[in-house]
Design a protein around this motif. Structure first.
Motif, PDB file in Angstrom:
ATOM      1  N   ALA A 110      -4.726   8.283  -6.026  1.00 48.55           N
ATOM      2  CA  ALA A 110      -4.607   7.466  -4.822  1.00 48.55           C
ATOM      3  C   ALA A 110      -5.726   6.423  -4.760  1.00 48.55           C
ATOM      4  CB  ALA A 110      -4.635   8.349  -3.572  1.00 48.55           C
ATOM      5  N   THR A 168      -2.212   2.250  -5.060  1.00 48.53           N
ATOM      6  CA  THR A 168      -1.509   3.463  -5.502  1.00 48.53           C
ATOM      7  C   THR A 168      -1.668   4.617  -4.514  1.00 48.53           C
ATOM      8  OG1 THR A 168      -3.435   4.227  -6.756  1.00 48.53           O
ATOM      9  CG2 THR A 168      -1.839   2.852  -7.924  1.00 48.53           C
ATOM     10  N   ARG A 169      -0.686   5.491  -4.539  1.00 47.27           N
ATOM     11  CA  ARG A 169      -0.812   6.803  -3.908  1.00 47.27           C
ATOM     12  C   ARG A 169      -0.940   7.829  -5.031  1.00 47.27           C
ATOM     13  NH1 ARG A 169       4.871   6.004  -3.530  1.00 47.27           N
ATOM     14  NH2 ARG A 169       6.026   7.660  -4.613  1.00 47.27           N
ATOM     15  N   GLN A 172       5.033   7.291  -9.023  1.00 48.05           N
ATOM     16  CA  GLN A 172       5.503   6.309  -8.045  1.00 48.05           C
ATOM     17  C   GLN A 172       6.152   5.133  -8.756  1.00 48.05           C
ATOM     18  OE1 GLN A 172       1.493   4.796  -6.370  1.00 48.05           O
ATOM     19  NE2 GLN A 172       1.121   6.585  -7.677  1.00 48.05           N
ATOM     20  N   ASP A 194       0.858  -1.184   0.000  1.00 52.71           N
ATOM     21  CA  ASP A 194       0.000   0.000   0.000  1.00 52.71           C
ATOM     22  C   ASP A 194       0.895   1.235   0.000  1.00 52.71           C
ATOM     23  OD1 ASP A 194      -1.798   2.055   0.418  1.00 52.71           O
ATOM     24  OD2 ASP A 194      -3.001   0.919   1.857  1.00 52.71           O
ATOM     25  N   ARG A 229       0.276   4.227  -0.061  1.00 48.15           N
ATOM     26  CA  ARG A 229      -0.182   5.355   0.749  1.00 48.15           C
ATOM     27  C   ARG A 229       0.491   5.365   2.128  1.00 48.15           C
ATOM     28  NH1 ARG A 229      -6.457   3.979   0.060  1.00 48.15           N
ATOM     29  NH2 ARG A 229      -5.501   2.003   0.733  1.00 48.15           N
TER      30      ARG A 229
END
Length: 770
Positions: A261, A288-289, A293, A175, A177
């Motif tokens: 995100a 995803t954030r 990335q 994760d 995030r």
């Protein structure tokens, strides 16, 4: 000046003494760790060094894997071996950190992955922790409460479906995030980390003794582009993106994207579902954030293709992969005038390599298990294909087989394992006998290893009970297997494996100067030979009188390669090989070898080509299958990368081109081609003495052999003599009209239709004319 030198020396001595007095290294973890399945922990230590050290050998142990950065540079990619040198202890890496350390401040960062469950090649300790001990010059760097640690919550367990129960590795969800970006770099803000929790010194339960890693760190081939990189879309449509690898490989997939995100990404290979034995294997997920990335999925998977599933609208900046694998070179070679066998050997080599890592594997996706009978075939292939660094994996396998032996003498297969404790007698016998331990010694000359293994191998053989006739009572073990497929005549098959084990034990006893044992094994073999032929040979085949199935080709092959079957039986056995085809690809190796040893090279090549034609000709795969087909057509579920199927790699170099050791460590070599009608073949064998080369041309009534032998070895070169009138060696007559020439050539006698010469190191050309 003299005073200054003395003071400096005194300071060095005091520093060294203080380093020795400092507390020893501890196993450490974070207080927040519950050692749950798929636990990831970050470790970090900053160290001041007065000078860059000339040597800094670090001992690093972990359950289960780690990644190491020094001053922001990745130094070890996936360190540590799966647990299992024996049922209690743990492997420890030794890594020289000196090239990466510098004067002044140094940052050591380690990411640990704890599998948290047993598997067919791993026994979990039950606790996630790290051990680190290094002397950097005179400065100790030791894991203790002064290290910083923290759970890495971005790494999480993915949901169902979970990897099948044989695998210790988890499915991983990352994760982004929650990512602690850049935590491993010097100067990073790590106030979120806490002091480590000390768990005990080296040797403490549950990790117990630390056993030095016996194989190299992985070979890192670096980041690579997929074959179809040009076709990868710039923006995801939401459909699966299929990325092509050049061959079946162990890879860690990578991507760089721009996304919103909370998007869900999936990563898997073509071996996750379609071609894996019909059970779920390793896959990855990613959340995803916002923004750009990059991510590398650190738990390796394998296949011919990597599948990415991105949410619709995600911008794809780069899709790549890192290939890693066992650190060896493909130093051996084979080539012949029949393209089929060139392709067979190429696929066998790729299959072998993708089934090597922490241990020999049956397959790299469904089980990753070191089934010891599979490893027998794989070890034979290694000696003809790979540089001697791969011999270390063979030695590791043999030590593990015996080190896992139970107090009552029972030996398991596979090992290491935390969730399988069954005896598989036929595979254990193949390991302890001629094709296992003895073949290792014959190819390496490593007497220390056979000395280590001898007592355990002998103890296992003592479990087998005589039946009073010279043979052995049937020992089915915990899994009475024999081979995949039908028409298995198990009683003679198991007895033959026992006889082959006796052969290996007698040879080891003589080599280790145990005359009483050697005499006993020799007497047992003599009685066995007579009794086996009396009971099982019916005039046309070897069969158990109580067996009702079709005649088993496996049993006939083992009778030949063991030496039980005399020449007078070869014609009848060849008739069976022409009519019966029950062996799996695993046991077909012994049929192939038997036919060559009986003197039927053309028939051997024809049968092997017919049996392997479908899998060799299948352009979808660069590897060989577990069974003769895949999916429902395959044995045991059927994987597409099973190294037990690559026995032909060994036979082509050992018998067609004729290269093999006659004495341990290749002190004496034999080059004895068995060409049949093959017009041309060549092989290179990377022996422990150096490269051995054999190349023949066989056409128009003329046989030409070019041979090259390494220093410190004597070589017997055997030239096929059927219908031959004269043989030249390096353009001089060496043999003519049935007699050796009086030209200084060292005659070694004629046998089995061959004229033999004894030569020293060097290059030789032999020409035989009819």
């Amino acid at each position: 000046m003299k005073t200054i030198v003395m003071i400096f020396a005194l300071l060095l001595t005091v520093t060294a003494l203080r380093a020795q007095e400092l507390p020893p290294a501890q196993w450490i973890t974070t207080t927040r760790s519950q050692s749950a399945t798929n636990t990831w922990i970050a470790y970090r230590k900053t160290v001041q060094l007065s000078a860059a050290p000339a040597k800094a050998l670090a001992s690093i142990a972990a359950d289960s894997k780690y990644w190491l950065w020094i001053n922001g540079k990745l130094v070890v990619f996936e360190g540590a071996l799966k647990r299992g040198p024996n049922p209690q202890d743990t492997y420890v890496d030794e890594v020289d950190l000196a090239p990466y350390l510098r004067q002044g401040e140094n940052t050591i960062a380690i990411l640990l992955c704890y599998f948290g469950k047993d598997g067919f090649s791993h026994k979990s300790s039950g606790r996630a922790a790290l051990y680190f001990d290094c002397m950097a010059g005179n400065t100790p760097i030791r894991s203790n409460r002064d290290w910083k640690t923290a759970l890495m919550n971005a790494y999480q367990a993915a949901g169902a479906p979970y990897p099948n129960w044989r695998l210790s590795e988890p499915n991983l969800l990352f994760d982004a995030r929650s990512e602690r970006k850049g935590w491993e770099q010097p100067g990073a803000d790590v106030r979120w980390m806490e002091g480590a929790k000390e768990l005990g010194l080296a040797g403490v339960y549950p990790w117990n003794r630390l056993i030095t890693r016996p194989i190299p760190q992985w070979k890192d081939y670096g980041m690579k582009a997929y074959r179809n990189a040009a076709a990868i879309p710039a923006v995801s449509s939401g459909d699966t993106i299929v990325c092509e690898l050049p061959y079946n490989a162990q890879v860690t997939p990578y991507f760089e994207i721009e996304a919103e995100a909370g998007g869900h990404v999936q990563i898997f290979t073509d071996n996750y579902y379609p071609f894996n034995g019909a059970e779920s294997n390793i896959r990855g997920e990613y959340i995803t954030r916002a923004g750009v990335q990059a991510y590398e999925h650190l738990l390796w998977m394998n296949g011919h293709k990597v599948f990415y599933v991105f949410p619709k609208g995600v911008k794809i900046k780069s899709l790549r992969y890192r290939e890693t694998g066992y650190n060896t070179a493909f130093s051996g070679a084979f080539e012949c005038s029949d393209p089929f066998f060139n392709r067979l050997r190429e696929k066998a080599l790729r299959t072998l390599y993708v089934t090597m890592r922490d241990n020999f594997m049956d397959c790299p996706e469904r089980e990753r298990a070191q089934w010891t009978g599979d490893a027998v075939n794989e070890a034979g292939e290694v000696f003809y294909a790979m540089s001697p660094s791969a011999h270390q994996l063979i030695r590791k396998w043999l030590h593990e087989v015996v080190s896992w032996q139970q107090p009552d003498g029972k030996i398991y297969a596979p090992v290491p394992a935390g969730n399988w404790f069954d005896e598989l007698p036929c595979q254990v016998l193949s390991t302890l006998g001629y094709y296992g331990i003895w073949t290792y010694y014959l190819n390496t000359g490593d007497k220390a290893t056979i000395a280590d293994l001898y007592d355990g191998a002998k103890k296992y053989l003592m479990l087998w009970e005589p039946d009073g006739t010279g043979l052995m009572k049937f020992r089915g073990g915990d899994w009475t297997w024999g081979d995949w497929g039908d028409n298995r005549d198990l009683l003679p098959m198991y007895n033959l494996w026992y006889y082959i084990a006796l052969d290996g034990m007698e040879r080891m006893a003589r080599e280790l100067n145990k005359p009483a044992d050697a005499a006993r094994f020799g007497a047992d073999r003599a009685r066995f030979h007579t009794a086996f032929n009396a009971r099982f040979w019916n005039g046309a085949a070897y069969r158990d009188p109580a067996y009702k199935g079709k005649t088993d080709d496996r049993t006939q092959a083992l009778a030949v390669v063991s030496g039980i079957a005399g020449r007078e039986k070869y014609t009848a056995i060849m008739k069976i090989f022409a009519e019966e085809q029950h062996a799996s690809p695993y046991m077909e190796k012994y049929v192939f070898e038997a036919m060559f040893r009986m003197g039927y090279p053309d028939e051997a090549l024809a049968r092997h080509k017919a049996r392997f034609s479908d899998m060799v000709g299948d352009d979808r795969f660069t590897t060989l299958f577990e069974g003769w087909g895949i999916g429902e057509k395959g044995f045991g579920g059927g994987t597409v990368n099973h190294a037990w199927s690559g026995g032909g790699l060994t036979v082509l170099s050992q018998y067609l081109c004729g290269i093999e050791p006659l004495s341990p460590g290749y002190d004496t070599i034999r080059i004895m081609p068995r060409p049949g009608k093959m017009e041309q073949a060549s092989a290179v064998v990377p022996s422990v003495k150096g490269m051995i080369r054999s190349a023949f041309t066989n056409r128009n009534g003329r046989f030409l052999l070019d041979a090259e032998t390494p220093a410190a070895s004597a070589t017997v070169i055997a030239i096929p003599a059927a219908g031959v009138k004269k043989i030249k060696m390096n353009n001089k007559i060496a043999w003519a009209n049935g007699a050796y020439a009086k030209s200084g050539v060292k005659a070694f006698g004629t046998e089995d239709g061959y004229v033999r010469f004894l030569v020293g190191p060097g290059k030789y050309r032999f020409e035989a004319e009819k």
